[in-house]
Design an enzyme around this catalytic site. Structure first.
Site, PDB file in Angstrom:
ATOM      1  N   THR A  72       0.848  -1.489   0.134  1.00  0.00           N
ATOM      2  CA  THR A  72       0.174  -0.332  -0.002  1.00  0.00           C
ATOM      3  C   THR A  72       0.854   0.756   0.190  1.00  0.00           C
ATOM      4  O   THR A  72       0.695   2.308  -0.650  1.00  0.00           O
ATOM      5  CB  THR A  72      -1.184   0.140   1.037  1.00  0.00           C
ATOM      6  OG1 THR A  72      -1.546  -1.025   0.630  1.00  0.00           O
ATOM      7  CG2 THR A  72      -1.768   1.351   1.881  1.00  0.00           C
ATOM      8  N   ASN A 160      -5.731  -9.149  -8.074  1.00  0.00           N
ATOM      9  CA  ASN A 160      -5.747  -9.804  -6.458  1.00  0.00           C
ATOM     10  C   ASN A 160      -6.940 -10.791  -6.007  1.00  0.00           C
ATOM     11  O   ASN A 160      -7.336 -11.199  -5.486  1.00  0.00           O
ATOM     12  CB  ASN A 160      -5.400  -8.929  -5.246  1.00  0.00           C
ATOM     13  CG  ASN A 160      -6.119  -7.558  -5.310  1.00  0.00           C
ATOM     14  OD1 ASN A 160      -5.417  -6.680  -6.227  1.00  0.00           O
ATOM     15  ND2 ASN A 160      -7.164  -6.874  -4.371  1.00  0.00           N
ATOM     16  N   SER A 217       4.945  -7.234  -1.398  1.00  0.00           N
ATOM     17  CA  SER A 217       4.691  -6.719  -0.207  1.00  0.00           C
ATOM     18  C   SER A 217       4.982  -8.399   0.568  1.00  0.00           C
ATOM     19  O   SER A 217       5.299  -9.436  -0.876  1.00  0.00           O
ATOM     20  CB  SER A 217       3.018  -7.197  -0.018  1.00  0.00           C
ATOM     21  OG  SER A 217       2.872  -7.072   1.672  1.00  0.00           O
ATOM     22  N   HIS A 219       4.053  -9.363   3.065  1.00  0.00           N
ATOM     23  CA  HIS A 219       2.724 -11.190   3.555  1.00  0.00           C
ATOM     24  C   HIS A 219       1.997 -12.036   2.269  1.00  0.00           C
ATOM     25  O   HIS A 219       1.758 -12.506   3.045  1.00  0.00           O
ATOM     26  CB  HIS A 219       1.938 -10.209   4.839  1.00  0.00           C
ATOM     27  CG  HIS A 219       1.103  -9.684   3.977  1.00  0.00           C
ATOM     28  ND1 HIS A 219      -0.588 -10.122   3.905  1.00  0.00           N
ATOM     29  CD2 HIS A 219       0.984  -8.312   3.824  1.00  0.00           C
ATOM     30  CE1 HIS A 219      -0.879  -8.601   3.571  1.00  0.00           C
ATOM     31  NE2 HIS A 219       0.255  -7.917   3.013  1.00  0.00           N
ATOM     32  N   THR A 255      12.326   4.713  11.135  1.00  0.00           N
ATOM     33  CA  THR A 255      13.302   3.440  11.835  1.00  0.00           C
ATOM     34  C   THR A 255      13.172   2.547  11.193  1.00  0.00           C
ATOM     35  O   THR A 255      12.097   2.279  10.419  1.00  0.00           O
ATOM     36  CB  THR A 255      13.565   3.803  13.248  1.00  0.00           C
ATOM     37  OG1 THR A 255      13.404   4.781  13.459  1.00  0.00           O
ATOM     38  CG2 THR A 255      13.796   2.473  13.709  1.00  0.00           C
ATOM     39  N   CYS A 342      -9.295  -6.750   1.541  1.00  0.00           N
ATOM     40  CA  CYS A 342      -9.565  -5.128   2.142  1.00  0.00           C
ATOM     41  C   CYS A 342     -10.908  -4.701   1.862  1.00  0.00           C
ATOM     42  O   CYS A 342     -11.466  -3.721   2.740  1.00  0.00           O
ATOM     43  CB  CYS A 342      -8.745  -4.071   1.545  1.00  0.00           C
ATOM     44  SG  CYS A 342      -7.395  -4.925   0.728  1.00  0.00           S
TER      45      CYS A 342
HETATM   46  C1  LIG Z   1      -2.120  -6.158  -5.042  1.00  0.00           C
HETATM   47  C2  LIG Z   1      -2.252  -6.098  -4.534  1.00  0.00           C
HETATM   48  N1  LIG Z   1      -1.959  -4.712  -4.195  1.00  0.00           N
HETATM   49  C3  LIG Z   1      -1.782  -3.235  -2.697  1.00  0.00           C
HETATM   50  C4  LIG Z   1      -1.876  -4.503  -1.836  1.00  0.00           C
HETATM   51  C5  LIG Z   1      -1.543  -4.212  -0.147  1.00  0.00           C
HETATM   52  O1  LIG Z   1      -0.713  -5.177   0.424  1.00  0.00           O
HETATM   53  P1  LIG Z   1      -0.359  -4.197   1.202  1.00  0.00           P
HETATM   54  O2  LIG Z   1      -1.237  -4.979   2.243  1.00  0.00           O
HETATM   55  O3  LIG Z   1       1.354  -5.031   1.854  1.00  0.00           O
HETATM   56  O4  LIG Z   1       0.025  -3.149   1.620  1.00  0.00           O
HETATM   57  C6  LIG Z   1      -2.698  -6.232  -2.242  1.00  0.00           C
HETATM   58  C7  LIG Z   1      -3.028  -7.228  -0.777  1.00  0.00           C
HETATM   59  O5  LIG Z   1      -4.115  -7.240  -0.217  1.00  0.00           O
HETATM   60  C8  LIG Z   1      -2.036  -6.600  -2.836  1.00  0.00           C
HETATM   61  O6  LIG Z   1      -3.084  -7.538  -3.402  1.00  0.00           O
END
Ligand SMILES: Cc1ncc(COP(=O)(O)O)c(C=O)c1O
Length: 406
Positions: A72, A160, A217, A219, A255, A342
């Site tokens: 994000t 996603n 990202s 996770h 940091t 989300c």
């Molecule tokens: C394609 C995509 N972009 C951005 C994100 C956001 O990632 P983060 O959770 O690391 O902010 C996600 C997470 O759902 C994602 O699937």
């Protein structure tokens, strides 16, 4: 059978080897990498090691990597940071017109909302490209949308929700051709891709992809939450969007999250080693899709079957609502999702499914299942059986409710 986790696009578990690498950096090697004493230098070495691991994977230089708090933030920095720098540049070089951004109609919310903010606040003009029924952007549409004031193209690598894969390398090539038409380097069109859902399965070599900016990202790749990175090609004009200290080449103040960065670097390295698992996941996905389409009447796959991420299964079912399916499956011990984590919990139809041309009522009926490295055939068989039961049960309930009202 234990609970079955089929929501790896929302987040993955942390790989035990990744966790082991991270642990010393919480309570033994806890120095601040910006400190010049040996505690600090030990942490700095760990951050540099992670930077090299990421650079190896992306085929870039280590100082083109900026660690962030996740995709994000990386996406916000890429898009808003570029526009900020664009306006700074214009002040020096006499203002012209608003920069034009090309994006797709089904980007992740963090890209979409960043671009919409720039559009609404009068800082950018935007073209949202269609993605058609198969969920894939067309090269012709990119070519036809480029204008003299086009400054940035931002197209995600893998969607996603429906897992469709975009032709990033081909788009990059088109954009690069346009670079050469301008003599002033400030007029170069920049290409950003959100590769968050691509890292586990696709080549992210920034030279092959021809990208200037790439986000990912931790996770989503069996690494920790709260950490990510932005690749920024040398010479790309972007300004920081968060003011403070001089960390990350003065591009991202705050940091360093040292354990997180260590985990991200190691997870990226492991993602390269885990590429031999991909065919197994593709086989599970295809088996699931074919069985469901055959055995559950009124089931439809959302998005292209071929141009699809190895781990993405996304169905809609006639007369069965997505959120109810997720809750009913959860009661059976199966973790799935309606779309992006989300946006679940909202009553708005998914903007991704709307972009495929589906009607709003069809967009409420979708279910995303995303197997991962640890998913077994036995789990898939069990999930299919439970899904059949649950769809039938929900349809029976909605049928009897309709009867009562008629
Ligand atoms: C394609 C995509 N972009 C951005 C994100 C956001 O990632 P983060 O959770 O690391 O902010 C996600 C997470 O759902 C994602 O699937």
């Amino acid at each position: 059978m234990n609970n079955i986790y089929l929501d790896n696009a929302a987040t993955t578990s942390v790989d035990p080897e990744v966790l082991k690498e991270m642990l010393p950096y919480f309570s033994k090697k806890y120095g601040n990498p910006m400190s010049i004493h040996s505690f600090g230098q030990e942490s700095l070495e760990a951050v540099d090691r992670a930077r090299n691991q990421a650079a190896d994977f992306l085929n870039c230089k280590p100082d083109e990597i900026i660690f962030t708090s996740g995709a994000t933030e990386s996406n916000n920095l890429a898009i808003k940071g570029f526009i900020k720098s664009y306006y700074f540049g214009l002040k020096k070089n006499s203002p012209k017109e608003n920069p034009h951004i090309i994006t797709s109609a089904f980007e992740h919310h963090c890209v979409m909302e960043s671009i919409k903010f720039l559009e609404k606040s009068g800082q950018a003009e935007v073209t949202y490209l269609p993605v058609y029924k198969d969920g894939v952007v067309r090269i012709e549409d990119i070519k036809n949308s480029i204008k003299p004031n086009t400054a940035l193209v931002s197209i995600m690598y893998v969607n996603n929700e429906i897992g469709t894969v975009q032709p990033i390398a081909e788009i990059g090539e088109i954009i690069r051709e346009h670079h050469s038409q301008f003599s002033n380097p400030k007029s170069k069109i920049l290409f950003h891709t959100d590769a968050t859902q691509a890292v586990n399965y696709f080549d992210c070599d920034v030279e092959k992809l021809n990208v200037d900016l790439l986000s990912l990202s931790g996770h989503k790749i069996y690494g920790p939450k709260g950490v990510g990175l932005l690749y920024v090609r040398k010479g790309t004009p972007i300004s920081r969007i968060q003011d403070g200290g001089e960390q990350e080449f003065k591009m991202r103040s705050g940091t360093h999250n040292v354990p997180g960065i260590v985990g991200l670097g190691f997870a990226i390295k492991k993602a390269q080693d885990a590429k031999n698992k991909i065919q197994e996941i593709i086989n599970l996905r295809n088996y699931f899709i074919e069985k469901v389409l055959k055995e559950i009447p009124g089931s439809h796959l959302n998005g292209s079957k071929e141009k699809r991420s190895p781990n993405n299964i996304n169905f809609r079912f006639d007369n069965a609502e997505g959120e109810s399916l997720v809750l009913a499956l959860d009661q059976e011990g199966i973790a799935a999702s309606t779309g992006s984590a989300c946006s679940s919990g909202t009553l708005e139809p998914s903007h991704v499914l709307l972009a495929l041309g589906l009607k709003p009522e069809q967009c409420h009926g979708s279910l995303r299942l995303t197997p991962g490295r640890e998913t077994t055939r036995k789990e898939i068989d069990c999930a299919i059986d439970k899904l059949k039961e649950v769809v039938k049960r929900l349809r029976d309930i909605s049928g009897s409710v309709l009867e009562e009202f008629n």
